[in-house]
Design a protein around this motif. Structure first.
Motif, PDB file in Angstrom:
ATOM      1  N   SER A   9     135.451  51.473 -12.564  1.00 32.49           N
ATOM      2  CA  SER A   9     135.525  51.482 -14.020  1.00 32.49           C
ATOM      3  C   SER A   9     134.677  52.613 -14.566  1.00 32.49           C
ATOM      4  N   ARG A  11     133.745  53.696 -18.128  1.00 36.04           N
ATOM      5  CA  ARG A  11     133.928  53.209 -19.485  1.00 36.04           C
ATOM      6  C   ARG A  11     132.639  53.271 -20.259  1.00 36.04           C
ATOM      7  N   ASP A  57     140.690  47.656 -19.165  1.00 31.84           N
ATOM      8  CA  ASP A  57     140.869  48.673 -20.199  1.00 31.84           C
ATOM      9  C   ASP A  57     141.015  48.040 -21.579  1.00 31.84           C
TER      10      ASP A  57
END
Length: 221
Positions: A9, A11, A57
């Motif tokens: 990930s 993010r 997401d």
């Protein structure tokens, strides 16, 4: 066609103050300089924007209470847990705390990370964890820190690690604005729990089987 569970990930997680009722309670209300051993308490409410689960997401916004009580080296904090901290005049600090990791569920939840997208994956069990943090403040605007967190639940053996820097943009008596950049890693047990897919989970969920190894799993800013 099989789906793929994100194993890494990348993010940015944002934290925004929704409503602040910052209140500091001190056992000593004299106008002299603060006593490091005095009881200090503050509370408030914040809105936190975060992924629905590690690797997702999709994000959600949740209002959370903020509470911090400290006396000398001891603290109770809604974000840091319950523990103690050593702070030197040179800017070095070290702390040890215990708090709770809520794990992950395979359904939508307003209380725990998770999503119905994960249906069939089963839950990642929650656990009390120990968190060790070491930090160094270099000047009024720059600091760096490292952190290690271990699950204390029998049989889990999960370990999570973080290293990052913090840059202060605004620092006033009533307002503080900072920017953080962090790298996140996990041991094999942690990454298997949150990013791996066993053959049994693959059969139930439709995600492709994946054996996660230890290593970096995310960066945030």
């Amino acid at each position: 066609m099989q789906r793929h569970l994100r194993s890494r990930s990348a993010r940015a997680a944002g934290v925004a103050c929704l409503f602040a009722m910052a209140s500091t309670a001190r056992a000593d209300e004299s106008p002299t300089a603060p006593d490091a051993g005095a009881l200090q308490a503050s509370f408030g409410v914040a809105a936190i924007t975060a992924p629905r689960y590690a690797g997702s997401d999709k994000t959600f916004v949740q209002a959370v209470p903020l509470l911090s009580v400290q006396k000398g080296p001891w603290f109770i904090d809604s974000l840091r847990g319950v523990g103690a901290q050593y702070q030197s005049e040179s800017g070095f600090s070290a702390s040890e705390a215990f708090h709770y990791d809520f794990g992950r569920v395979d359904r939508d939840s307003s209380l725990r990370p998770g999503s119905r997208t994960l249906k069939g994956m089963g839950d990642v069990t929650g656990s009390v964890v120990s968190r060790t943090t070491v930090a160094q403040r270099f000047n009024s605007i720059l600091s760096a820190s490292v952190e290690a967190e271990y699950s204390l639940k029998d049989g889990t053996h999960r370990g999570r690690y973080r290293a990052g820097v913090e840059l202060g943009l605004v620092k006033k008596e009533t307002d503080i604005v900072t920017v953080n950049a962090d790298l996140h890693a996990g041991n094999a047990a942690f990454n298997r729990a949150y990013f791996g897919v066993s053959p049994a989970q693959s059969a139930r969920s439709g995600f492709a089987a994946y054996k996660a190894a230890s290593g970096l799993y995310a960066y945030s800013a």
